[in-house]
Design an enzyme around this catalytic site. Sequence first.
Site, PDB file in Angstrom:
ATOM      1  N   SER A   1       0.817  -1.202   0.000  1.00 40.79           N
ATOM      2  CA  SER A   1       0.000   0.000   0.000  1.00 40.79           C
ATOM      3  C   SER A   1       0.849   1.249   0.000  1.00 40.79           C
ATOM      4  O   SER A   1       1.986   1.242   0.450  1.00 40.79           O
ATOM      5  CB  SER A   1      -0.912   0.013   1.224  1.00 40.79           C
ATOM      6  OG  SER A   1      -0.170   0.391   2.359  1.00 40.79           O
ATOM      7  N   LYS A   2       0.257   2.280  -0.526  1.00 44.27           N
ATOM      8  CA  LYS A   2       0.955   3.547  -0.601  1.00 44.27           C
ATOM      9  C   LYS A   2       1.213   4.085   0.802  1.00 44.27           C
ATOM     10  O   LYS A   2       2.235   4.664   1.095  1.00 44.27           O
ATOM     11  CB  LYS A   2       0.098   4.547  -1.386  1.00 44.27           C
ATOM     12  CG  LYS A   2       0.768   5.879  -1.633  1.00 44.27           C
ATOM     13  CD  LYS A   2       1.871   5.763  -2.674  1.00 44.27           C
ATOM     14  CE  LYS A   2       2.664   7.064  -2.716  1.00 44.27           C
ATOM     15  NZ  LYS A   2       3.828   6.970  -3.582  1.00 44.27           N
ATOM     16  N   ARG A   3       0.253   3.813   1.652  1.00 39.93           N
ATOM     17  CA  ARG A   3       0.351   4.346   2.998  1.00 39.93           C
ATOM     18  C   ARG A   3       1.585   3.852   3.753  1.00 39.93           C
ATOM     19  O   ARG A   3       2.193   4.578   4.519  1.00 39.93           O
ATOM     20  CB  ARG A   3      -0.900   4.003   3.790  1.00 39.93           C
ATOM     21  CG  ARG A   3      -1.564   5.248   4.366  1.00 39.93           C
ATOM     22  CD  ARG A   3      -2.562   4.891   5.415  1.00 39.93           C
ATOM     23  NE  ARG A   3      -3.398   3.768   4.957  1.00 39.93           N
ATOM     24  CZ  ARG A   3      -4.638   3.583   5.359  1.00 39.93           C
ATOM     25  NH1 ARG A   3      -5.173   4.429   6.187  1.00 39.93           N
ATOM     26  NH2 ARG A   3      -5.345   2.553   4.949  1.00 39.93           N
TER      27      ARG A   3
ATOM     28  N   GLY B   1       4.266   3.246   2.522  1.00 38.07           N
ATOM     29  CA  GLY B   1       5.468   3.659   1.814  1.00 38.07           C
ATOM     30  C   GLY B   1       5.899   2.749   0.677  1.00 38.07           C
ATOM     31  O   GLY B   1       7.035   2.808   0.231  1.00 38.07           O
TER      32      GLY B   1
ATOM     33  N   ASP C   1       6.580   5.528  -8.985  1.00 38.45           N
ATOM     34  CA  ASP C   1       7.852   5.417  -8.267  1.00 38.45           C
ATOM     35  C   ASP C   1       8.787   4.462  -8.999  1.00 38.45           C
ATOM     36  O   ASP C   1       9.991   4.691  -9.098  1.00 38.45           O
ATOM     37  CB  ASP C   1       7.634   4.888  -6.843  1.00 38.45           C
ATOM     38  CG  ASP C   1       6.946   5.917  -5.958  1.00 38.45           C
ATOM     39  OD1 ASP C   1       7.046   7.114  -6.277  1.00 38.45           O
ATOM     40  OD2 ASP C   1       6.313   5.518  -4.974  1.00 38.45           O
TER      41      ASP C   1
END
Length: 475
Positions: free
Chosen positions: A247-249, A251, A257
């Site tokens: 998940s993006k959360r 990181g 990216d």
Amino acid sequence: MVRTRFAPSPTGYMHIGNLRTALYAYLFAKANNGKFILRIEDTDTERTVEGVIDIIYKTLKQAGIEYDEGPDIGGDYGPYIQSQRKDIYNHYAHKLVETGAAYYCFCSKERLAQLQESGAPKYDKYCLRNVSLEQARSKIAAGEPYVVRQNIPEQGVSSYTDLVFGEISVDYKDLEDNILLKSDGMPTYNFANVIDDHLMRINYVIRGVEYLTSTNKYNLIYDAFGWERPNYIHLQPIMKDSARKLSKRTGDASFEDFIAKGYLSEAIVNYIALLGWSPKDNREKLSMRELIEAFSIEGISKSPSIFDEPKMRWLNSLYIKEMPPQAFAKKSKPYYDALGLESKFDYETLDKLLQSRVEIMSDIPEKLKFLDEFDNFDLGLFENKKLKTDKMIAKEVLPKLIERLKRIENFDNNSLFENLKEFSAEINLKSSALFWIMRIALTGAQVTPGGATEMAALFGKERALERLQAAYKRL
RNA sequence: GGCCCCAUGGUCAAGAGGUUAAGACACCGCCCUUUCACGGCGGUAACAGGAGUUCGAAUCUCCUUGGGGUCACCA
């Protein structure tokens, strides 16, 4: 005609898991000569983030996932942004109430909170039982805030067949009367997805497993309207490790990216296609075209898969190797520029050296570190047990080598190689040993993207001699 | 916790009652070689556990364990 859709909510960057869902929906549609639709689910006005829609467009485009209908390109079933479809949901919500499959609810947030605190497992259908339809209508006419709740039967079992998981049955008592239409007039996912999927003629719903169980509720809505239920394909998530979702959360890298890191979009797409699906044959490297041809539901995995960057690196290296030189040059240039190599080195020469040795573009700086980290290299590198070389031999050989090189006009790799091979015979030293010493003296690095003569050619006569002399001085 | 789902090497995964249980990444070794890489060859490594069914189970059933999902006016 198969019609699938990707329906992201614009709440953050596009991560790899989302992209894979989009990819599978696209592949399935295209594998069946169908249409793939993009729909934006922005009914949560609080969480919607400005600008994310553009990232979605851009990412899909970059990944080569082309939608046939969508907000920016139109189509016969628009609008494709849910916030622009408010009236449609309202219309159907009231209609659903008429069928009895839903009801108006006026319960305050406080009462709901109390209910939960009292240990009630779910909403108690209070408004269904205590507020008649007429009363409800007059309350609404009087401007009282309300929501529309789905009326889940109190008894019975609901079931459907998921195309990857098989039959999924859930007891109605385990399902809650969820809110379909919020007090701000916006629908929840529970409602909007059904209305839109039906209106947009989506017949294969491909989405994450988080909807596996609640799909039973959605089917009730299709049934209430007398609509045909779509086919369902639920997908397990991509995990960061066995316990955590990617998940993006936390990181974890998003598609962009990875692009920024120097991955090629084809390689990313290829890799994620293989995370949770596999073709019938053993192929690992597949183009979008090939993915479309090979894609089928039978290959979809029922368990979550863990993202493994080394494997994506490997795939990426395959794509890099087969790039046309000009394409590689275009990608490598920014890295060279950033290292300040402009006018110092011939980019084409660098490209030739690096294209077969770089796995992702951002490997370039590391591979070229020897270009400026030279002055204080470890002299112990001259020692190579297998080739029987060491500092002493280097000290002996280097002056002779320098003299020899001074007399060589053509500083291209082949000429140097031929010439020095002869030279090694003349001085009675194994060519591999000579090249070892020369390469170390030239670069100060144990590992370089090429052999001694390639490095010499890269530096050019003048700088090559300077480096050799500098190395000799230190001995 | 209730409910739903899942379970083959470190990772991705073939496999759908009888296989020496594929292949790929990673790792290790050898070869090739002007280092490295590429390439070639080889190796280590898996059916979570336990009961059944069956002549025979990675494949079917049940239980246990482990993991995931879900129980919002989020999607």
